[in-house]
Write an enzyme that holds these catalytic residues in place. Sequence first.
Site, short mmCIF file in Angstrom:
data_model
loop_
_atom_site.label_atom_id
_atom_site.label_comp_id
_atom_site.label_asym_id
_atom_site.label_seq_id
_atom_site.Cartn_x
_atom_site.Cartn_y
_atom_site.Cartn_z
CG HIS A 261 -0.29 -0.06 2.58
ND1 HIS A 261 0.13 1.22 3.29
CD2 HIS A 261 0.01 -1.12 3.31
CE1 HIS A 261 0.29 0.74 4.50
NE2 HIS A 261 0.30 -0.45 4.49
CG ASP B 140 2.91 0.26 7.66
OD1 ASP B 140 2.58 -0.33 6.76
OD2 ASP B 140 2.23 0.50 8.58
CD GLU C 63 -3.19 -1.29 5.07
OE1 GLU C 63 -3.32 -2.52 5.65
OE2 GLU C 63 -2.77 -0.62 5.43
CD GLU C 64 -1.87 2.10 7.55
OE1 GLU C 64 -2.64 1.62 8.50
OE2 GLU C 64 -0.66 1.70 7.48
CD GLU D 13 1.16 -3.82 5.81
OE1 GLU D 13 2.10 -3.26 6.09
OE2 GLU D 13 0.11 -3.28 5.33
CG HIS E 81 6.58 4.03 19.03
ND1 HIS E 81 5.74 3.81 20.11
CD2 HIS E 81 7.33 3.07 19.22
CE1 HIS E 81 5.98 2.76 20.74
NE2 HIS E 81 7.26 2.35 20.28
#
Length: 835
Positions: free
Chosen positions: A129, A141, A176-177, A203, A276
Amino acid sequence: RTDPNTGLPMLSETAILRDAKSLSEVSYRAENTTKTRYLYRIVGTKEHAHAEDWMLGRLHQLKAECDRLGKLRGGLECEVVRQVGSGSHRFDMMGRRVDKLYTNVTNLIFRLSNGTPSGKEHALLVNAHLDSTLPSPGAADDALPSAIMLDCIRVLIQTLGWSPASAIIFLWNNAEESLQDGSHLFSTQGEMGGTARAVLNLEAAGVSGPELLFQATSEEMIEAYSHVPRPYGTVLANDIFSSGIILSDTDFRQFQEYRNLTGLDIAIVGGSYLYHTRRDIVANIHPGVTQHMAENVLALLKYLSSPASPIPRLSTFSPPQTTYFTLFGTYFLSWPFSVAQQLHNALLVLSLALAYSSAPVGISIVEYFHGSIYTLAAILGAATGANVVAGFMAYVAKRKMSWFAREWYAAALYVGPAMFGQHRSGLFHRSAASEVVSFTSVHLFFVSLAVGLQYAGVGSSAIGFLWGLSSFLALCYYVAPARRDSEGLPLVSYLIAQIIPASLGGETAAVLLEIFVPLTGRTGDEAPSEHIVASIVAISVFLVVPHAISFSWRLSRRFLRRVLAILGAISILIIIVFATGCIAIFDELHPRRLFILHSEDLLSGERSLHVSVADSAPGVLGLVSDIADRFGATGMPDPRAVAMDEWNVDWDVLYPFSQFLTPFKIPLPTARRSAGSDQHDNGDDAIATLRVFAEMDQYDAFNGKRELHLVIEHPGIIWPVIAFDAHILSWNLNSTPPPDYARHHIKEASFYGVNKWQISFVLNVTSGGVHPPPLPIQFQGIQEKGMWPGKILERDAARGAMDLFEQIDGWLQHRDDGVVYDAMMLGCITGAVEI
């Protein structure tokens, strides 16, 4: 980029990291110095649109090179597609339902084929993504896998003589998020999705590596993974992830649910930066992590696009029936369930015969029954000892999560109490006969567990088999020379029995702590995080040293009491160290993650600050009180925790993940300007506002039905959500509404510049009046220019929130409490309307 010895193209870690950096940060000149601005690629923001433009440019560069090379040698065709679409889907997580809409969401697609219709009929889908999470630069990510895909394309098209027998579809999905909208779009719309037969989903869940195989959903894809040069995956990880114990999810869900694709779900693990958001940057990615994943992905691409690939046959596939393990990160060991069942059954039969032949004189089957009881007592004793200390840390010392800064801290705190509880049962038996019976009982426990789990179809049953095999060989050594004297088992038997538990058990325990300590530490205050971690340590103690209880029976009662006294004293000292705060819970690698929302009500102009943490560590009340004293309205009572349930609309932009938060509400001084008046029109910057109204409203009093067509306008707002209570009979979403009166959360995500969406539904109205009762609708959204620090250079567009965030951020960095903070700060617009 080219092997100097062979002249063949090769993967370049430098190039991959450079592309990941281009997606997640940019350098600029300010105050005569070069500074770094991190790019937050959140769907709906300008930065996300720029990232897509950059990626689209890179894909066209690769296509141009592919076209040039294809003309020279043939057998190669590259296509670039920008998919745009709108849709909806249901998303369930953590027992909560969310209905998702997306508007003009985009995907970028690069198809690599041999140019023939037959070569495009069956394809391998490779997915990562492009967007990042709230609010994060997202270097790992998921910019890193995105960049790896780019370099894999380059290597493939530059390899002379290579041509794919089956097409490869590279997908950079978006949103995606925001709950996997882009992957849903690809799976349900467009022609290419229908040609995909299997998927590699890439991922990141860390930055230090290695890359872990989370899920493998067919026999064919497990066999394909055996071709990678650096395998790292076990059936245990697959069982844990598939069970739903880990509260995480990936695009893999959409490809399975809507396309029934088999595949591999692969993620970089290790390190804590992913948890984080502001620390997911390129500088934190460890050397070698990129190369590890890239080499494995390239090997899978070459195999799965070759003539030997199973891709053309994967319209139907075989469910996983294979046990597999990785040895030393190099060897991939696997065997089918049918073989495993035979091995487990054979080991059980041989173990029973061996138990009979190794039994000391005078020992009956009743003794073995007692031995089994004491084996279970040892396991329960370890769990009890660890959980008693967990209860003390959580409810007496008020020192939850004291182990969070380092995974091995959990072992340091709970191994002693677990071993103390485990060895307490050793005080009941001291004879050599009891030692042999105990050892044999532990052995039979593992072998029986392996047989039972294998019949249930659980691949992780291999752990019981391997542990039982180790102790079986140890018992064979005991029996072979007829060593049935009063000295009990020889020490060599214990050494043999510990070979597999000490190696594989130690690695398994480390993996469990690396997975569960960060995730459990990030659960809410009501979650039993302390007891979960304590129980994992207790189980790990039994896995690593399963025969310690048998060995303790070689000791005299007096000596064993001394050992337990020393062990108890050491444990108490360690508990004191952790309970008194001598060890910091948070540091630069593991900061305390705060969620701070600046909320402004569009109708009343009321402003409030909503503060929460995603962990149960101490100090929350003191922190919130200090924030209220320094930044809140004067003359207000001390802040108190607010109930977090489905009707808490203050956190709806994070729903359903908000259900793990412990929120506090702090009133802010009243705004001197009306809502929205502190927004500035900077060229293309829209005034942030949110409006919900009915474009069509029809009421059928006779049948008790009301049909509504709602319009939601949200210029300058991203991720809007509406929430209301109603009995919906039908709607225009691609899911069935709940059958009864229920709470509804409808969330939307859209591409940058899209400021409007619609929804239609029919309500069941039971009032029976001439006019229907009003429908109260609450709404919330995030100011596109109101995210700190991602929008620090565009702060004027959300001045009120951003000024406050800057003050809070600076204050947190200099707060003298020894805690490192990582605050996610979002400016939100909220309100309510009756339709």
